[in-house]
Design a protein around this motif. Structure first.
Motif, PDB file in Angstrom:
ATOM      1  N   ASP A 331       9.264 -59.846 -41.836  1.00 49.26           N
ATOM      2  CA  ASP A 331      10.706 -58.797 -41.761  1.00 49.26           C
ATOM      3  C   ASP A 331      10.278 -57.889 -42.891  1.00 49.26           C
ATOM      4  OD1 ASP A 331      11.703 -60.361 -43.804  1.00 49.26           O
ATOM      5  OD2 ASP A 331      13.112 -61.312 -42.271  1.00 49.26           O
ATOM      6  N   VAL A 332      11.193 -56.947 -43.178  1.00 50.31           N
ATOM      7  CA  VAL A 332      10.848 -55.983 -44.025  1.00 50.31           C
ATOM      8  C   VAL A 332      11.363 -56.402 -45.421  1.00 50.31           C
ATOM      9  CG1 VAL A 332      13.169 -55.054 -43.935  1.00 50.31           C
ATOM     10  CG2 VAL A 332      11.476 -53.591 -44.920  1.00 50.31           C
ATOM     11  N   GLU A 333      12.428 -57.447 -45.472  1.00 51.19           N
ATOM     12  CA  GLU A 333      12.546 -58.238 -46.708  1.00 51.19           C
ATOM     13  C   GLU A 333      11.635 -58.999 -47.166  1.00 51.19           C
ATOM     14  OE1 GLU A 333      14.821 -58.207 -44.256  1.00 51.19           O
ATOM     15  OE2 GLU A 333      16.196 -57.002 -44.788  1.00 51.19           O
ATOM     16  N   ASN A 334      10.568 -59.732 -46.431  1.00 44.19           N
ATOM     17  CA  ASN A 334       9.654 -60.429 -46.467  1.00 44.19           C
ATOM     18  C   ASN A 334       8.374 -59.486 -47.226  1.00 44.19           C
ATOM     19  OD1 ASN A 334       7.166 -62.505 -44.740  1.00 44.19           O
ATOM     20  ND2 ASN A 334       7.956 -62.555 -47.058  1.00 44.19           N
ATOM     21  N   ARG A 364       4.171 -50.791 -38.177  1.00 48.36           N
ATOM     22  CA  ARG A 364       4.781 -49.739 -38.451  1.00 48.36           C
ATOM     23  C   ARG A 364       6.340 -49.667 -38.685  1.00 48.36           C
ATOM     24  NH1 ARG A 364       0.887 -45.863 -37.689  1.00 48.36           N
ATOM     25  NH2 ARG A 364      -0.942 -45.974 -36.736  1.00 48.36           N
ATOM     26  N   ARG A 365       6.894 -50.635 -37.804  1.00 41.34           N
ATOM     27  CA  ARG A 365       8.241 -50.444 -38.072  1.00 41.34           C
ATOM     28  C   ARG A 365       8.620 -51.234 -39.283  1.00 41.34           C
ATOM     29  NH1 ARG A 365       8.018 -51.745 -32.745  1.00 41.34           N
ATOM     30  NH2 ARG A 365       7.866 -54.120 -33.125  1.00 41.34           N
ATOM     31  N   ILE A 366       7.912 -52.052 -39.687  1.00 38.39           N
ATOM     32  CA  ILE A 366       8.259 -52.572 -41.169  1.00 38.39           C
ATOM     33  C   ILE A 366       7.908 -51.600 -42.084  1.00 38.39           C
ATOM     34  CG2 ILE A 366       7.289 -54.221 -42.906  1.00 38.39           C
ATOM     35  CD1 ILE A 366       6.908 -56.346 -40.697  1.00 38.39           C
ATOM     36  N   PHE A 367       6.977 -50.922 -42.126  1.00 37.99           N
ATOM     37  CA  PHE A 367       6.603 -49.948 -43.117  1.00 37.99           C
ATOM     38  C   PHE A 367       7.971 -48.792 -43.162  1.00 37.99           C
ATOM     39  CE2 PHE A 367       1.864 -50.592 -42.908  1.00 37.99           C
ATOM     40  CZ  PHE A 367       1.880 -51.406 -43.959  1.00 37.99           C
ATOM     41  N   SER A 368       8.239 -48.371 -41.834  1.00 42.07           N
ATOM     42  CA  SER A 368       9.231 -47.420 -41.702  1.00 42.07           C
ATOM     43  C   SER A 368      10.726 -48.073 -42.517  1.00 42.07           C
ATOM     44  CB  SER A 368       9.684 -47.041 -40.248  1.00 42.07           C
ATOM     45  OG  SER A 368      10.633 -46.187 -40.104  1.00 42.07           O
ATOM     46  N   SER A 369      10.989 -49.332 -42.226  1.00 46.01           N
ATOM     47  CA  SER A 369      12.171 -49.799 -42.690  1.00 46.01           C
ATOM     48  C   SER A 369      12.236 -49.872 -44.071  1.00 46.01           C
ATOM     49  CB  SER A 369      12.494 -51.143 -42.016  1.00 46.01           C
ATOM     50  OG  SER A 369      12.625 -50.970 -40.447  1.00 46.01           O
ATOM     51  N   ALA A 370      10.892 -50.159 -44.810  1.00 43.73           N
ATOM     52  CA  ALA A 370      10.816 -50.435 -46.104  1.00 43.73           C
ATOM     53  C   ALA A 370      10.687 -48.997 -47.003  1.00 43.73           C
ATOM     54  CB  ALA A 370       9.249 -51.087 -46.699  1.00 43.73           C
ATOM     55  N   GLY A 371      10.497 -47.902 -46.355  1.00 43.10           N
ATOM     56  CA  GLY A 371      10.439 -46.582 -46.789  1.00 43.10           C
ATOM     57  C   GLY A 371       9.071 -46.356 -47.397  1.00 43.10           C
ATOM     58  N   VAL A 372       7.996 -47.083 -46.693  1.00 35.96           N
ATOM     59  CA  VAL A 372       6.403 -46.828 -47.100  1.00 35.96           C
ATOM     60  C   VAL A 372       5.870 -46.139 -46.365  1.00 35.96           C
ATOM     61  CG1 VAL A 372       4.453 -48.291 -47.401  1.00 35.96           C
ATOM     62  CG2 VAL A 372       6.586 -49.296 -48.318  1.00 35.96           C
ATOM     63  N   GLU A 373       5.032 -45.152 -47.022  1.00 37.31           N
ATOM     64  CA  GLU A 373       3.673 -44.254 -46.450  1.00 37.31           C
ATOM     65  C   GLU A 373       2.440 -45.017 -46.476  1.00 37.31           C
ATOM     66  OE1 GLU A 373       3.761 -41.804 -44.663  1.00 37.31           O
ATOM     67  OE2 GLU A 373       6.111 -41.444 -44.546  1.00 37.31           O
ATOM     68  N   ALA A 374       2.139 -45.743 -45.741  1.00 37.17           N
ATOM     69  CA  ALA A 374       0.986 -46.610 -45.812  1.00 37.17           C
ATOM     70  C   ALA A 374      -0.301 -45.811 -45.496  1.00 37.17           C
ATOM     71  CB  ALA A 374       0.855 -48.021 -44.860  1.00 37.17           C
ATOM     72  N   GLN A 375      -1.500 -46.154 -46.094  1.00 35.74           N
ATOM     73  CA  GLN A 375      -2.835 -45.335 -45.759  1.00 35.74           C
ATOM     74  C   GLN A 375      -3.362 -46.424 -44.965  1.00 35.74           C
ATOM     75  OE1 GLN A 375      -4.830 -44.511 -49.309  1.00 35.74           O
ATOM     76  NE2 GLN A 375      -2.889 -43.997 -50.399  1.00 35.74           N
TER      77      GLN A 375
END
Length: 592
Positions: A331-334, A364-375
């Motif tokens: 999950d996003v916490e992990n 993508r949902r994990i990135f979105s919840s973490a506030g991350v813009e991944a490359q």
């Protein structure tokens, strides 16, 4: 022009220690603790992992350790410790204690002691009898000392739950509830957690009254010092992709996350068999092994560590350059906890996530919840790996050219001889030949992995090459010329690929990049050494080894092939989010 002192609000003894340590400014969480209203308030600290929370806590805890101006007594009192910090793992307890020792070193009479499971309880009892001012420990061992009355809890003025979310994840709820019963009502209670799900909030509300919430970096706000990279892969190409990323990160300190203990061991074996010295770090190791492995990683003796989520909670190494997620986080916490192991204390870091094609939406949902813009990038190719090696070599060359003291008189003398020789060779030819010889030529040059397009899913037609194994002679990577050797050490006597690799590097005075495939057999094993290094290795290996005098190394006779035990097929279930394509429910798995 008058300049502002960045440590103006820090107590003088701590300020001196911080400046001596080389800090130039406080982090946001440390500034937040200093600026919080009310010196006697309970703090509920939420901030990114690696943001300097331990130092922030030390600044707050010093209030009950520094004697008043009109009080000549020292901080240590005969009645018992004044400060208690509770951590989820032994490794984290040791690291927190080390941090506080240098921070409190200039406060007279302040001793910091550690009590943890797996340590000598008699030594701990002797330490407790001296009433140290600060005590750091794990829940189970602390509760043991409390129940035996060896630990006087009535003197505690400040208590800290560090990484509270991780303690609950590890199943320490009952121990924490029991510890709370021993603590005095009149105390300051501080709680630190990178994430605050409902279960943590419930514990916090029972542990604290009227807390002041301090946010060093708001939850959900990405750490700007971490570059987040995602590689779309086919599940069958996972090992090859990890190898390519590690080769591209040559010379960096890398932490690889897996979900289960068996995955840590298996991946470390496969990497070591391919010439990448990797060590597993999980609950399968005893405490002595865990300490030795972690120290080797901290000191730079071990560049690659394969860790389970649970075991890695005790890792606090600021110099980790890259984190690799070998499987999709639960999950996003992990994901937050894993990624937070890099980009610490103002350093830049990189978080690399291996994304099976069928898991793109979840990631993508994990990135979105973490506030991350991944490359989203292709896995590094063999050509990119070679280019990285060349770039590193040339950078090191220019560093030597900029500092003549790094060149020995012997080499300078021979350079003069080459330039003055009768043949009158072109200096350009001489220089090019030397560069050709000097540039590193790793045995493993990487795997060719086809790029996976966005939105594509897994199918039989899209399968890539099989994972590189550590127990068979088949290899698909591109290698330079190699020489095969054999050693009279097999699986029947405890040989593993990582153990053999460590022995070869130590005995032959070579690096892991010069070792190719390691093939294990019951009685003896074979391994490859790059042709360029084989002669020097063989000469060094002929010398008797003081540590392992019964191990003999010789060139392979050509037809010597160890018998290979058939590797059991992994269980394949409906979900393939974990390393190796095993079916694992989100958050499930044995404790690491």
């Amino acid at each position: 022009m008058e300049t502002t002192n960045p440590f103006a609000g820090v107590p003088a003894p701590l300020r001196e220690a911080i400046v001596a340590r080389g800090f130039e400014k406080l982090t946001s969480v440390q500034e937040a603790v200093l600026s919080s209203e009310g010196a006697g308030r309970n703090l509920r600290i939420s901030s990114q992992t690696g943001s300097g929370k331990t130092l922030a806590l030390g600044i707050r805890l010093a209030n009950d350790l520094i004697p008043a101006d009109d009080d000549s007594t020292v901080a240590r009192g005969a009645e018992g410790p004044r400060v208690l910090l509770i951590t989820p793992t032994r490794e984290l307890a040791v690291q927190v204690a080390a941090e506080l020792r240098w921070l409190f070193a200039r406060i007279k009479g302040v001793a910091v002691e550690v009590v943890t499971g797996g340590s000598d309880i008699s030594r701990e009892r002797r330490a407790l009898s001296k009433s140290p001012a600060v005590l750091v420990g794990t829940p189970g061992r602390l509760l043991d000392h409390m129940k035996s009355r060896r630990l006087n809890c009535s003197s505690f003025r400040q208590v800290v739950l560090d990484e509270a979310d991780q303690m609950l994840d590890m199943g320490f709820r009952d121990e924490l509830e029991a510890i709370l019963e021993f603590l005095p009502k009149d105390r300051c209670s501080h709680l630190v957690s990178a994430t605050f799900p409902a279960v943590v909030k419930r514990l916090a509300d029972r542990f604290q009254e009227n807390p002041l919430h301090v946010e060093g970096t708001r939850l959900g706000v990405a750490n700007a010092d971490i570059q987040h990279v995602a590689h779309r892969i086919r599940p069958r190409e996972l090992n090859a992709a990890i190898i390519n990323v590690l080769l591209h990160a040559r010379g960096e300190r890398v932490l690889v996350f897996v979900r289960r203990r068996v995955d840590a061991t298996e991946l470390a074996e496969r990497l070591s068999a391919n010439g990448l010295a990797a060590a597993p770090f999980s609950g399968e190791l005893n405490q002595t092994q865990r300490t030795r492995t972690l120290n080797a990683f901290k000191n730079g003796e071990q560049d690659i560590l394969i860790a389970t989520d649970v075991a890695a909670r005790g890792i606090d190494v600021p110099e980790i350059d890259t984190v690799i997620h070998a499987d999709v986080p639960a999950d996003v916490e992990n994901y937050t906890h894993r990624s937070g192991r890099t980009g610490r204390a103002g350093r830049k870091g990189r978080s690399v996530l291996m994304v099976p094609a069928h898991s793109q939406g979840r990631v993508r949902r994990i990135f979105s919840s973490a506030g991350v813009e991944a490359q989203w990038q292709p896995v590094p190719s063999p050509a990119q790996i070679e280019k990285r090696y060349t770039k590193t070599f040339r950078r090191d060359l220019h560093a030597i050219l900029a500092d003549s003291s790094l060149v020995s008189k012997k080499q300078t003398s021979y350079a003069k001889f080459l330039l003055e020789q009768p043949e009158q060779r072109d200096p350009l030819e001489i220089l090019a030949a030397l560069l050709q010889m000097a540039e590193p030529k790793p045995a493993l040059q990487g795997y060719s992995i086809a790029e996976v397009s966005e939105g594509s899913g897994h199918s039989r037609d899209s399968r890539g090459p099989r994972n590189p194994r550590n127990s068979g002679p088949r290899r698909k990577a591109s290698f330079g010329a190699v020489q095969t050797f054999e050693i009279n050490w097999g699986t029947a006597k405890g040989a593993t690929a990582s153990r053999i690799l460590s022995h070869l590097c130590r005995r032959g005075n070579i690096s892991s990049s010069e070792v190719g495939a390691i093939r294990l057999g019951p009685a003896f094993s074979t391994f490859e050494i790059t042709k360029a290094s084989s002669e020097g290795f063989e000469k060094a290996a002929r010398r008797p080894d003081g540590r392992d005098p019964n191990l003999n190394i010789r060139r392979s006779q050509g037809n010597s092939k160890p018998d290979y035990a058939r590797r059991p097929k992994p269980h394949r279930g409906k979900r393939r989010d974990s390393y190796g394509g095993r079916a694992v429910a989100a958050g499930a798995g044995s404790r690491g």
